[in-house]
Each structure stands twice: as C-alpha cells, then as structure tokens.
Design a protein around this motif. Structure first.
Motif, PDB file in Angstrom:
ATOM      1  N   ALA A  51       0.874  -1.205  -0.068  1.00 60.78           N
ATOM      2  CA  ALA A  51       0.053   0.001   0.080  1.00 60.78           C
ATOM      3  C   ALA A  51       1.145   1.293  -0.015  1.00 60.78           C
ATOM      4  CB  ALA A  51      -0.932  -0.027   1.285  1.00 60.78           C
ATOM      5  N   HIS A  52       2.154   1.433   0.483  1.00 59.32           N
ATOM      6  CA  HIS A  52       2.983   2.279   0.597  1.00 59.32           C
ATOM      7  C   HIS A  52       4.198   2.143  -0.266  1.00 59.32           C
ATOM      8  CE1 HIS A  52       0.527   4.433   3.635  1.00 59.32           C
ATOM      9  NE2 HIS A  52       0.612   2.874   4.229  1.00 59.32           N
ATOM     10  N   SER A  53       4.559   3.018  -0.989  1.00 57.39           N
ATOM     11  CA  SER A  53       6.107   2.918  -1.581  1.00 57.39           C
ATOM     12  C   SER A  53       7.225   3.016  -0.447  1.00 57.39           C
ATOM     13  CB  SER A  53       6.077   4.030  -2.498  1.00 57.39           C
ATOM     14  OG  SER A  53       6.632   5.224  -1.701  1.00 57.39           O
ATOM     15  N   VAL A  54       8.350   2.567  -0.814  1.00 54.88           N
ATOM     16  CA  VAL A  54       9.520   2.720   0.255  1.00 54.88           C
ATOM     17  C   VAL A  54       9.680   4.142   0.846  1.00 54.88           C
ATOM     18  CG1 VAL A  54      12.003   2.500   0.563  1.00 54.88           C
ATOM     19  CG2 VAL A  54      10.640   0.736  -0.650  1.00 54.88           C
ATOM     20  N   GLU A  55       9.490   5.128  -0.079  1.00 55.26           N
ATOM     21  CA  GLU A  55       9.652   6.463   0.183  1.00 55.26           C
ATOM     22  C   GLU A  55       8.254   7.049   1.154  1.00 55.26           C
ATOM     23  OE1 GLU A  55       9.607   5.721  -3.061  1.00 55.26           O
ATOM     24  OE2 GLU A  55      11.900   5.391  -3.191  1.00 55.26           O
ATOM     25  N   GLU A  56       7.096   6.351   1.044  1.00 55.59           N
ATOM     26  CA  GLU A  56       6.091   6.826   2.046  1.00 55.59           C
ATOM     27  C   GLU A  56       6.160   6.252   3.409  1.00 55.59           C
ATOM     28  OE1 GLU A  56       2.801   7.241  -1.716  1.00 55.59           O
ATOM     29  OE2 GLU A  56       3.265   5.531  -0.666  1.00 55.59           O
ATOM     30  N   VAL A  57       6.946   5.047   3.250  1.00 53.18           N
ATOM     31  CA  VAL A  57       6.775   4.457   4.690  1.00 53.18           C
ATOM     32  C   VAL A  57       7.306   5.172   6.064  1.00 53.18           C
ATOM     33  CG1 VAL A  57       7.766   2.431   5.898  1.00 53.18           C
ATOM     34  CG2 VAL A  57       6.827   2.080   3.849  1.00 53.18           C
ATOM     35  N   PRO A  58       8.238   6.120   5.881  1.00 54.45           N
ATOM     36  CA  PRO A  58       8.625   6.703   7.083  1.00 54.45           C
ATOM     37  C   PRO A  58       7.656   7.472   8.168  1.00 54.45           C
ATOM     38  CG  PRO A  58      10.450   6.766   5.527  1.00 54.45           C
ATOM     39  CD  PRO A  58       9.185   6.330   4.941  1.00 54.45           C
ATOM     40  N   ARG A  59       7.014   8.574   7.358  1.00 54.83           N
ATOM     41  CA  ARG A  59       5.969   8.894   8.125  1.00 54.83           C
ATOM     42  C   ARG A  59       4.865   8.284   8.840  1.00 54.83           C
ATOM     43  NH1 ARG A  59       7.566  13.798   9.204  1.00 54.83           N
ATOM     44  NH2 ARG A  59       8.381  15.101   7.197  1.00 54.83           N
ATOM     45  N   PRO A  60       4.196   7.197   8.051  1.00 58.53           N
ATOM     46  CA  PRO A  60       3.091   6.440   8.838  1.00 58.53           C
ATOM     47  C   PRO A  60       3.635   5.478   9.858  1.00 58.53           C
ATOM     48  CG  PRO A  60       3.032   6.086   6.538  1.00 58.53           C
ATOM     49  CD  PRO A  60       4.007   6.957   6.816  1.00 58.53           C
ATOM     50  N   GLY A  99       6.054   6.443  11.975  1.00 62.61           N
ATOM     51  CA  GLY A  99       6.591   7.255  13.138  1.00 62.61           C
ATOM     52  C   GLY A  99       7.718   7.865  13.113  1.00 62.61           C
ATOM     53  N   PHE A 100       8.617   7.854  11.842  1.00 62.04           N
ATOM     54  CA  PHE A 100       9.909   8.351  11.703  1.00 62.04           C
ATOM     55  C   PHE A 100       9.782   9.691  11.148  1.00 62.04           C
ATOM     56  CE2 PHE A 100      10.755   3.739  11.481  1.00 62.04           C
ATOM     57  CZ  PHE A 100      11.616   3.549  12.148  1.00 62.04           C
ATOM     58  N   GLY A 101      10.718  10.659  11.630  1.00 62.69           N
ATOM     59  CA  GLY A 101      10.677  11.899  11.095  1.00 62.69           C
ATOM     60  C   GLY A 101      11.479  12.094   9.874  1.00 62.69           C
ATOM     61  N   SER A 102      12.190  11.242   9.299  1.00 64.75           N
ATOM     62  CA  SER A 102      13.085  11.518   8.476  1.00 64.75           C
ATOM     63  C   SER A 102      13.026  10.077   7.586  1.00 64.75           C
ATOM     64  CB  SER A 102      14.277  12.177   8.418  1.00 64.75           C
ATOM     65  OG  SER A 102      15.193  10.997   8.826  1.00 64.75           O
ATOM     66  N   SER A 103      13.647  10.119   6.312  1.00 66.47           N
ATOM     67  CA  SER A 103      13.638   8.700   5.740  1.00 66.47           C
ATOM     68  C   SER A 103      15.209   8.079   5.945  1.00 66.47           C
ATOM     69  CB  SER A 103      13.475   8.878   4.191  1.00 66.47           C
ATOM     70  OG  SER A 103      14.646   9.958   3.715  1.00 66.47           O
ATOM     71  N   GLU A 104      15.986   9.071   6.524  1.00 65.78           N
ATOM     72  CA  GLU A 104      17.288   8.215   6.857  1.00 65.78           C
ATOM     73  C   GLU A 104      17.112   7.459   8.001  1.00 65.78           C
ATOM     74  OE1 GLU A 104      19.793  11.757   7.398  1.00 65.78           O
ATOM     75  OE2 GLU A 104      19.527  12.515   5.275  1.00 65.78           O
ATOM     76  N   THR A 105      16.279   7.805   8.967  1.00 66.91           N
ATOM     77  CA  THR A 105      16.128   7.115  10.017  1.00 66.91           C
ATOM     78  C   THR A 105      15.715   5.673  10.002  1.00 66.91           C
ATOM     79  OG1 THR A 105      15.698   9.271  11.500  1.00 66.91           O
ATOM     80  CG2 THR A 105      15.198   7.008  12.751  1.00 66.91           C
ATOM     81  N   PRO A 106      14.784   5.333   9.524  1.00 68.92           N
ATOM     82  CA  PRO A 106      14.461   4.056   9.085  1.00 68.92           C
ATOM     83  C   PRO A 106      15.395   3.334   8.393  1.00 68.92           C
ATOM     84  CG  PRO A 106      12.852   5.213   7.736  1.00 68.92           C
ATOM     85  CD  PRO A 106      13.792   6.242   8.614  1.00 68.92           C
TER      86      PRO A 106
END
Length: 52
Positions: free
Chosen positions: A11-20, A22-29
């Motif tokens: 349902a989510h692209s790799v780029e869309e996953v961080p926000r839902p 609970g991550f603040g940026s894409s680098e953290t996950p």
C-alpha cells in the motif's frame, strides 16, 4: 516494527513508509533497518525477508 509491517504490504512505497511508521525522516528507518535486520528497507521489500 511498524515500518517492517508497512513494507511487507504494498500500500505504501518505500519513500512513503517513514511517516506512517512514526519516523521523522527517511534516513532514520534506513539506519534502523540496517542495524536490526542487516538490510536496507528497499532490499527488505524486494527480498521479503531479512538475511540470515
């Protein structure tokens, strides 16, 4: 891990996953995935599993 569950679905692209997840940026996950699972989020999605 919420990000892992979101990546197991499509349902989510790799780029869309961080926000839902609970991550603040894409680098953290990316760091968390590499530390906990030994693989980047995109690699996890394409393989479906963590190595080992």
């Amino acid at each position: 891990m919420a990000a892992q569950a979101l990546l197991e679905g499509d349902a989510h692209s790799v780029e869309e996953v961080p926000r839902p997840a609970g991550f603040g940026s894409s680098e953290t996950p990316c760091r968390v995935f590499r530390r906990r699972l030994g693989v980047a989020p995109a690699r996890f999605r394409t393989s479906g599993t963590a190595p080992g």
